[in-house]
Scaffold this motif. Structure first.
Motif, short mmCIF file in Angstrom:
data_model
loop_
_atom_site.label_atom_id
_atom_site.label_comp_id
_atom_site.label_asym_id
_atom_site.label_seq_id
_atom_site.Cartn_x
_atom_site.Cartn_y
_atom_site.Cartn_z
N ARG A 109 22.98 53.55 71.28
CA ARG A 109 24.01 54.09 70.40
C ARG A 109 24.28 53.15 69.23
O ARG A 109 24.44 53.57 68.08
CB ARG A 109 25.32 54.32 71.18
CG ARG A 109 25.30 55.53 72.10
CD ARG A 109 26.71 55.89 72.55
NE ARG A 109 27.38 54.79 73.24
CZ ARG A 109 27.29 54.56 74.55
NH1 ARG A 109 26.53 55.34 75.31
NH2 ARG A 109 27.94 53.55 75.10
N GLY A 110 24.35 51.86 69.54
CA GLY A 110 24.66 50.89 68.50
C GLY A 110 23.60 50.82 67.43
O GLY A 110 23.90 50.69 66.24
N ASN B 124 30.10 47.63 72.54
CA ASN B 124 30.65 48.74 71.74
C ASN B 124 31.36 48.22 70.48
O ASN B 124 31.46 48.95 69.49
CB ASN B 124 31.62 49.58 72.56
CG ASN B 124 30.91 50.55 73.49
OD1 ASN B 124 29.81 51.03 73.18
ND2 ASN B 124 31.52 50.85 74.62
N LYS C 76 21.37 53.26 66.96
CA LYS C 76 20.99 54.64 66.63
C LYS C 76 19.51 54.87 66.92
O LYS C 76 18.75 55.39 66.10
CB LYS C 76 21.31 54.97 65.17
CG LYS C 76 22.81 54.89 64.84
CD LYS C 76 23.09 55.19 63.39
CE LYS C 76 24.60 55.26 63.13
NZ LYS C 76 25.30 54.01 63.50
N GLU D 291 21.72 52.32 77.11
CA GLU D 291 22.33 53.45 76.40
C GLU D 291 23.32 52.97 75.35
O GLU D 291 23.41 53.53 74.24
CB GLU D 291 23.01 54.39 77.39
CG GLU D 291 22.03 55.17 78.25
CD GLU D 291 22.70 55.94 79.39
OE1 GLU D 291 22.02 56.81 79.96
OE2 GLU D 291 23.87 55.64 79.71
N THR D 292 24.06 51.90 75.66
CA THR D 292 25.01 51.35 74.71
C THR D 292 24.28 50.73 73.52
O THR D 292 24.69 50.89 72.36
CB THR D 292 25.90 50.29 75.39
OG1 THR D 292 26.49 50.86 76.56
CG2 THR D 292 27.00 49.82 74.46
#
Length: 294
Positions: free
Chosen positions: A234-235, A288, A237, A230-231
């Protein structure tokens, strides 16, 4: 000490050099190239030309040293079995030089070499994994029997904001495939440690390690793969998806076996025995804070 370091220009080795130098040690770093030699000299180390396949260069490097840290490894996973067998030969070669002395040898293994379903593995757990990397610990046991002061450093996913062990390969796959994936419910876990915590532990093992000991370089006992995926999503996209084991084999390739692996590890005994306390950022924090480039 004068410390011979294999893998001296790699991810861990390049962070290990200042850790050793700041503690007053002199570093003799193995390198195969002129560029590597220049980087070692710039870092305040002495360059020793050779590589992991040049056993004579390993013998001569170890002969010049008061202690050896072996953190070099060929990370071409398409040749994983062969590379693990090469690591066995490297350890046996280094051990042949150090046998019968009190000069320490710290070798590298993986946190996943001990599988303990239902609990975190500890330093007391013998290697029992089917993964080929157990060859490193078998070689350590063999040289210990010959009178070598050898200890084993078991590494989890070693990370900063640039590299993160096998997680870096997960990122590469996600970028190529257009999705960030995990297997099943994604609750299988990988342990991790920040690279600066890891190199501090290498130094402590060199200085204070007990012959025959195993040390778990673990800062976090286990991070769920779903959280990692999931991380990454997000990174980059990208969408995050769950795959069946059958889909995972095609999606991840050689990484599939690792992607579905569940294994936690504890460093409680290591912390107690060497006075080590991991303080670096966690794996998710580093992910992150890294710069993802699509």
């Amino acid at each position: 000490m004068r410390v011979f370091v294999t893998g001296a220009t790699g991810f861990i080795g390049s962070a290990l050099i200042p850790e050793l130098r700041n503690a007053g040690h002199h570093v003799l770093g193995l390198t195969r190239s002129e560029e590597g030699a220049k980087s070692l000299i710039a870092a305040g180390a002495e360059a020793h030309r050779g590589d992991l396949e040049d056993l004579e260069s390993l013998r001569s490097g170890a002969a010049l040293a008061d202690g050896v840290i072996h953190c070099g490894f060929n990370h071409d996973f398409s040749k994983y079995v062969a590379n693990c067998e090469m690591d066995r030969r490297v350890i046996e070669t280094l051990g042949s030089v150090l046998a019968g002395s009190d000069r320490p040898l710290v070798i590298t293994s993986g946190a996943s070499t001990a599988i303990t379903p239902g609990r975190a593995s500890t330093e007391e757990d013998a290697p029992n994994s089917p993964i080929p990397r157990v060859a490193s610990e078998m070689a350590a046991a063999a040289v210990a029997a010959q009178g070598v002061h050898v200890s084993v450093m078991r590494l989890p996913q070693v990370h900063d904001t640039v590299k993160q062990g096998l997680v870096s390969y997960l990122i590469d796959v996600a970028r190529r495939k257009g999705v960030s994936a995990y297997v099943g419910d994604g609750l299988n876990r990988w342990p991790a440690v920040h690279v600066l915590d890891a190199v501090r532990l290498y130094r402590l093992a060199l200085e204070k390690g007990v012959a025959g000991a195993r040390y778990n370089a673990v800062g976090e006992e286990g991070i769920p793969l779903r959280e990692i995926a999931e991380t990454i999503g997000r990174g980059l996209k990208l969408p995050v998806v769950s795959l069946s084991p059958e889909q995972a084999a095609e999606h991840f390739g050689w990484l599939a076996g690792f992607a579905g692996f569940d294994g936690t590890a504890s460093s409680a005994l290591t912390q107690q025995r060497l006075g080590w306390r991991p303080t670096g950022p966690g794996l998710i924090a580093d992910l992150n804070n890294m710069r993802f480039e699509a």
